[in-house]
Design an enzyme around this catalytic site. Sequence first.
Site, short mmCIF file in Angstrom:
data_model
loop_
_atom_site.label_atom_id
_atom_site.label_comp_id
_atom_site.label_asym_id
_atom_site.label_seq_id
_atom_site.Cartn_x
_atom_site.Cartn_y
_atom_site.Cartn_z
N GLU A 1 51.34 46.22 40.57
CA GLU A 1 51.58 47.32 39.64
C GLU A 1 52.61 48.29 40.23
O GLU A 1 53.50 48.77 39.53
CB GLU A 1 50.24 48.04 39.41
CG GLU A 1 50.30 49.18 38.43
CD GLU A 1 49.04 50.03 38.53
OE1 GLU A 1 47.97 49.53 38.96
OE2 GLU A 1 49.13 51.23 38.19
N ASP B 1 56.06 48.74 38.34
CA ASP B 1 56.40 50.10 37.91
C ASP B 1 57.85 50.42 38.29
O ASP B 1 58.61 50.98 37.50
CB ASP B 1 55.44 51.08 38.58
CG ASP B 1 55.85 52.53 38.42
OD1 ASP B 1 55.60 53.09 37.35
OD2 ASP B 1 56.44 53.09 39.36
N GLU C 1 52.32 46.60 33.96
CA GLU C 1 53.23 46.84 35.08
C GLU C 1 53.10 45.73 36.12
O GLU C 1 54.10 45.26 36.67
CB GLU C 1 52.95 48.19 35.72
CG GLU C 1 53.39 49.36 34.84
CD GLU C 1 53.19 50.70 35.49
OE1 GLU C 1 53.92 51.63 35.14
OE2 GLU C 1 52.28 50.83 36.36
#
Lengths: 251, 251
Positions: free
Chosen positions: A69, A73, A144
């Site tokens: 993630e 991101d 993400e």
Amino acid sequence: MPRFFKQPFFAWFSPSPSRLQRRQLRQAIAHIIGDQPSNLDVYQLAVRHTSAAKETKIKGFRESNERLEYLGDAVLGMVIAEYLFKKYPFKDEGFLTEIRSRIVNRESLNGISRKIGLDHLIEYDGQRGRLMPARTSMYGDALEALVGAVYLDKGFNFTRRFILKNLLSHYDLDSIISNNTNFKSRLIEWAQREGKELRFEIISENGSSQYREFIAQLLVNDEPFATGSGYSKKKAEQSAAEKAFEKLELQ
Amino acid sequence: MPRFFKQPFFAWFSPSPSRLQRRQLRQAIAHIIGDQPSNLDVYQLAVRHTSAAKETKIKGFRESNERLEYLGDAVLGMVIAEYLFKKYPFKDEGFLTEIRSRIVNRESLNGISRKIGLDHLIEYDGQRGRLMPARTSMYGDALEALVGAVYLDKGFNFTRRFILKNLLSHYDLDSIISNNTNFKSRLIEWAQREGKELRFEIISENGSSQYREFIAQLLVNDEPFATGSGYSKKKAEQSAAEKAFEKLELQ
């Protein structure tokens, strides 16, 4: 409610994914990203919520999608940054930053995650935590993580196309841009609807005359509810109102 | 002091760069990025500080390196994210996030900008503003803008290599990781050295028992100086101490 609730969320993998489950995941991922995954394991990790984290060979290190993630991101943020940079050559960086943050906010990503059907792939332990899927960021986090997985599996150019074609296409950019971001006035409307009493107070001022920073506190029915900071009283109040929005999960 | 101070900072371009100035910029950029620039204009924009922003054809839109800085910040963040992700496979995302923020903080980027000699290329109007180069983020901002320019000019793979080879090589990662980040104790040392009196106060508490947020205020000689927030009193104080660090430009 998610559309695919007939299947339990974590049936795919727990305790260890069967050949059938892997084939199903492969098909689902291929459908989402538009190509056969080369390394299925990384996608399997992307859909593993922290509540279903698995022990690794490293003592004390349990693995879930949180590292992916973090990576995804950054990839998502960069691709969107470039997209907006090129699409709006005469808008300043304040505009670009604001629009990007609206695109990648948790609420939006949760929505996209459901739209592409990622939500029903997430492996999590519904017993262990106090998770209430509809109120958590689990879907957006997994999205993400998926971007991170695609990047590791397919490289930058593929991921960039995936983000622009398969994710960004779900957004209505014009309405994102024209969206009313006066959180303070919208919060006042909410309070009137709900019969709550709102009050803003400036609880602190810092800094010199050149760089002054204010902290505003929002009280709901005389209870402190959120604070925000800014270089003017008005901005500090807006920021507190925006934080309250997030807490209340208003849209 | 920058190495190339013999030449005035903004002689390159003002009012409009001569052929000689462009050749000098081309050489300097080629030296920094290790390749001939294909589109020199984008680098010229990257070194143009907002105080020297130029009018464009679009009325009211003055162009400086700020948009490129926005793009470069995203590219840099992503490449560093991937680098740390792969280098530390058994560290959690909290660690990765923290180390990345230390790498890309303004102080570090200012330093790298000087090390690669970008500082003496920056075009800015020393008369107009109250800029004091040593105390501004001008150098680091220009470095991010340069990354944005390299990305537009050379694409992702080249930029990724440039960041890893030419920028990240200036860091001592081990010392970044072992760096003492207890800002509160370091600030107390500073106060003792400087004969200042410090006091922390919790000026606000928000939220429910599950998600409580505290706002701490740091007072220096009884004057409010910085605030910080966190999910515990200790974290809020640390955050206030860290902000004070930034304001004081301590290291």
